[in-house]
Design a protein around this motif. Structure first.
Motif, PDB file in Angstrom:
ATOM      1  N   PRO A   2       0.826  -1.207   0.000  1.00  0.00           N
ATOM      2  CA  PRO A   2       0.000   0.000   0.000  1.00  0.00           C
ATOM      3  C   PRO A   2       0.863   1.262   0.000  1.00  0.00           C
ATOM      4  O   PRO A   2       1.933   1.298   0.606  1.00  0.00           O
ATOM      5  N   MET A   3       0.390   2.286  -0.690  1.00  0.00           N
ATOM      6  CA  MET A   3       1.088   3.567  -0.698  1.00  0.00           C
ATOM      7  C   MET A   3       0.936   4.227   0.662  1.00  0.00           C
ATOM      8  O   MET A   3      -0.039   3.993   1.371  1.00  0.00           O
ATOM      9  N   LYS A   4       1.908   5.072   1.003  1.00  0.00           N
ATOM     10  CA  LYS A   4       1.815   5.909   2.192  1.00  0.00           C
ATOM     11  C   LYS A   4       1.622   7.336   1.701  1.00  0.00           C
ATOM     12  O   LYS A   4       2.209   7.730   0.702  1.00  0.00           O
ATOM     13  N   TYR A   5       0.813   8.074   2.414  1.00  0.00           N
ATOM     14  CA  TYR A   5       0.516   9.443   2.016  1.00  0.00           C
ATOM     15  C   TYR A   5       1.006  10.383   3.121  1.00  0.00           C
ATOM     16  O   TYR A   5       0.529  10.311   4.251  1.00  0.00           O
ATOM     17  N   TRP A   6       1.960  11.231   2.767  1.00  0.00           N
ATOM     18  CA  TRP A   6       2.588  12.118   3.742  1.00  0.00           C
ATOM     19  C   TRP A   6       2.519  13.555   3.282  1.00  0.00           C
ATOM     20  O   TRP A   6       2.347  13.845   2.101  1.00  0.00           O
ATOM     21  N   ARG A   7       2.713  14.453   4.223  1.00  0.00           N
ATOM     22  CA  ARG A   7       2.807  15.879   3.900  1.00  0.00           C
ATOM     23  C   ARG A   7       4.194  16.235   3.393  1.00  0.00           C
ATOM     24  O   ARG A   7       4.353  17.139   2.594  1.00  0.00           O
ATOM     25  N   ARG A   8       5.197  15.537   3.875  1.00  0.00           N
ATOM     26  CA  ARG A   8       6.581  15.850   3.529  1.00  0.00           C
ATOM     27  C   ARG A   8       7.139  14.801   2.564  1.00  0.00           C
ATOM     28  O   ARG A   8       6.731  13.647   2.589  1.00  0.00           O
ATOM     29  N   VAL A   9       8.089  15.231   1.762  1.00  0.00           N
ATOM     30  CA  VAL A   9       8.753  14.328   0.824  1.00  0.00           C
ATOM     31  C   VAL A   9       9.675  13.405   1.621  1.00  0.00           C
ATOM     32  O   VAL A   9      10.463  13.876   2.448  1.00  0.00           O
ATOM     33  N   PRO A  10       9.601  12.098   1.397  1.00  0.00           N
ATOM     34  CA  PRO A  10      10.480  11.189   2.146  1.00  0.00           C
ATOM     35  C   PRO A  10      11.924  11.296   1.675  1.00  0.00           C
ATOM     36  O   PRO A  10      12.200  11.785   0.576  1.00  0.00           O
ATOM     37  N   ARG A  11      12.808  10.826   2.495  1.00  0.00           N
ATOM     38  CA  ARG A  11      14.223  10.790   2.153  1.00  0.00           C
ATOM     39  C   ARG A  11      14.658   9.345   1.986  1.00  0.00           C
ATOM     40  O   ARG A  11      14.164   8.458   2.679  1.00  0.00           O
ATOM     41  N   ALA A  12      15.585   9.143   1.083  1.00  0.00           N
ATOM     42  CA  ALA A  12      16.122   7.797   0.895  1.00  0.00           C
ATOM     43  C   ALA A  12      16.911   7.374   2.135  1.00  0.00           C
ATOM     44  O   ALA A  12      16.808   6.239   2.592  1.00  0.00           O
ATOM     45  N   TYR A  13      17.687   8.291   2.675  1.00  0.00           N
ATOM     46  CA  TYR A  13      18.482   8.019   3.866  1.00  0.00           C
ATOM     47  C   TYR A  13      18.177   9.085   4.902  1.00  0.00           C
ATOM     48  O   TYR A  13      18.084  10.264   4.579  1.00  0.00           O
ATOM     49  N   SER A  14      18.072   8.686   6.149  1.00  0.00           N
ATOM     50  CA  SER A  14      17.803   9.652   7.211  1.00  0.00           C
ATOM     51  C   SER A  14      19.120  10.209   7.760  1.00  0.00           C
ATOM     52  O   SER A  14      20.200   9.662   7.525  1.00  0.00           O
ATOM     53  N   ARG A  15      19.000  11.273   8.491  1.00  0.00           N
ATOM     54  CA  ARG A  15      20.169  11.850   9.178  1.00  0.00           C
ATOM     55  C   ARG A  15      20.773  10.804  10.111  1.00  0.00           C
ATOM     56  O   ARG A  15      21.978  10.669  10.221  1.00  0.00           O
ATOM     57  N   LYS A  16      19.909  10.035  10.767  1.00  0.00           N
ATOM     58  CA  LYS A  16      20.361   8.974  11.678  1.00  0.00           C
ATOM     59  C   LYS A  16      21.192   7.939  10.924  1.00  0.00           C
ATOM     60  O   LYS A  16      22.207   7.460  11.431  1.00  0.00           O
ATOM     61  N   ASP A  17      20.771   7.582   9.698  1.00  0.00           N
ATOM     62  CA  ASP A  17      21.537   6.635   8.882  1.00  0.00           C
ATOM     63  C   ASP A  17      22.946   7.154   8.622  1.00  0.00           C
ATOM     64  O   ASP A  17      23.930   6.428   8.764  1.00  0.00           O
ATOM     65  N   PHE A  18      23.055   8.436   8.213  1.00  0.00           N
ATOM     66  CA  PHE A  18      24.365   9.015   7.898  1.00  0.00           C
ATOM     67  C   PHE A  18      25.252   9.102   9.134  1.00  0.00           C
ATOM     68  O   PHE A  18      26.431   8.759   9.095  1.00  0.00           O
ATOM     69  N   ILE A  19      24.690   9.554  10.252  1.00  0.00           N
ATOM     70  CA  ILE A  19      25.481   9.683  11.480  1.00  0.00           C
ATOM     71  C   ILE A  19      25.936   8.313  11.961  1.00  0.00           C
ATOM     72  O   ILE A  19      27.102   8.116  12.321  1.00  0.00           O
ATOM     73  N   GLY A  20      25.025   7.362  11.956  1.00  0.00           N
ATOM     74  CA  GLY A  20      25.379   6.001  12.380  1.00  0.00           C
ATOM     75  C   GLY A  20      26.486   5.413  11.527  1.00  0.00           C
ATOM     76  O   GLY A  20      27.417   4.769  12.023  1.00  0.00           O
ATOM     77  N   SER A  21      26.413   5.646  10.216  1.00  0.00           N
ATOM     78  CA  SER A  21      27.447   5.146   9.316  1.00  0.00           C
ATOM     79  C   SER A  21      28.776   5.842   9.570  1.00  0.00           C
ATOM     80  O   SER A  21      29.827   5.192   9.630  1.00  0.00           O
ATOM     81  N   ALA A  22      28.736   7.159   9.740  1.00  0.00           N
ATOM     82  CA  ALA A  22      29.969   7.923   9.975  1.00  0.00           C
ATOM     83  C   ALA A  22      30.643   7.510  11.276  1.00  0.00           C
ATOM     84  O   ALA A  22      31.875   7.508  11.375  1.00  0.00           O
ATOM     85  N   LEU A  23      29.859   7.133  12.287  1.00  0.00           N
ATOM     86  CA  LEU A  23      30.417   6.734  13.572  1.00  0.00           C
ATOM     87  C   LEU A  23      30.725   5.240  13.647  1.00  0.00           C
ATOM     88  O   LEU A  23      31.155   4.747  14.679  1.00  0.00           O
ATOM     89  N   PRO A  29      21.572   1.848   4.806  1.00  0.00           N
ATOM     90  CA  PRO A  29      20.742   0.823   4.154  1.00  0.00           C
ATOM     91  C   PRO A  29      21.092   0.674   2.675  1.00  0.00           C
ATOM     92  O   PRO A  29      21.466   1.644   2.016  1.00  0.00           O
ATOM     93  N   ASP A  30      20.990  -0.550   2.182  1.00  0.00           N
ATOM     94  CA  ASP A  30      21.313  -0.765   0.764  1.00  0.00           C
ATOM     95  C   ASP A  30      20.340   0.001  -0.121  1.00  0.00           C
ATOM     96  O   ASP A  30      19.285   0.450   0.322  1.00  0.00           O
ATOM     97  N   GLU A  31      20.724   0.163  -1.379  1.00  0.00           N
ATOM     98  CA  GLU A  31      19.960   0.991  -2.300  1.00  0.00           C
ATOM     99  C   GLU A  31      18.513   0.543  -2.430  1.00  0.00           C
ATOM    100  O   GLU A  31      17.602   1.355  -2.521  1.00  0.00           O
ATOM    101  N   ALA A  32      18.292  -0.771  -2.448  1.00  0.00           N
ATOM    102  CA  ALA A  32      16.938  -1.279  -2.632  1.00  0.00           C
ATOM    103  C   ALA A  32      16.030  -0.842  -1.483  1.00  0.00           C
ATOM    104  O   ALA A  32      14.898  -0.422  -1.698  1.00  0.00           O
ATOM    105  N   MET A  33      16.524  -0.933  -0.261  1.00  0.00           N
ATOM    106  CA  MET A  33      15.722  -0.542   0.883  1.00  0.00           C
ATOM    107  C   MET A  33      15.586   0.981   0.968  1.00  0.00           C
ATOM    108  O   MET A  33      14.555   1.495   1.379  1.00  0.00           O
ATOM    109  N   ALA A  34      16.622   1.695   0.569  1.00  0.00           N
ATOM    110  CA  ALA A  34      16.602   3.148   0.648  1.00  0.00           C
ATOM    111  C   ALA A  34      15.585   3.767  -0.308  1.00  0.00           C
ATOM    112  O   ALA A  34      14.993   4.790  -0.008  1.00  0.00           O
TER     113      ALA A  34
END
Length: 124
Positions: A2-23, A29-34
């Motif tokens: 099912p589609m999700k309907y949001w007010r904001r545009v989703p991001r492929a990667y979250s800030r948490k993903d980037f920070i976690g990776s950097a640390l 997450p792999d491209e397919a999941m992102a």
């Protein structure tokens, strides 16, 4: 899915993903999941559609970007065409919706003359 309907545009990667990776706390997450939030999210303005999408991630084995996916003809009940769909495209869809698909309804969108909305007319 099912589609999700949001007010904001989703991001492929979250800030948490980037920070976690950097640390070194975890991989990005792999491209397919992102890409799933991008493929399965639309503006809340479209929530009336209650749309479902079939998403299939192909293995990276030199396959085409697109492929056919078998499904039961009875599972397809309606086809909705946009308000800018040409007569040529409508006729092509009608020619495809025969045989096992003769039960499928075809609807054409039209801009409402009295509201900021689309109205759907059954054309077959």
């Amino acid at each position: 899915m099912p589609m999700k309907y949001w007010r904001r545009v989703p991001r492929a990667y979250s800030r948490k993903d980037f920070i976690g990776s950097a640390l070194g706390l975890g991989p990005i997450p792999d491209e397919a999941m992102a890409v799933l939030p991008l493929v399965l999210t639309k503006s809340e303005e479209w929530s009336y559609e209650r749309e479902w999408r079939i998403v299939r991630v192909a293995p990276d084995q030199g396959l085409s970007l697109f492929s056919d996916l078998e499904f039961s003809a009875r599972s397809l009940t309606r086809i909705f065409l946009g308000c800018r769909c040409t007569v040529r495209t409508l006729r092509a869809v009608e020619r495809l919706a025969v045989g096992d698909f003769k039960h499928v309804e075809i609807h054409q969108a039209r801009q409402s003359s009295s509201r900021y909305a689309l109205e759907f007319e059954r054309v077959r």
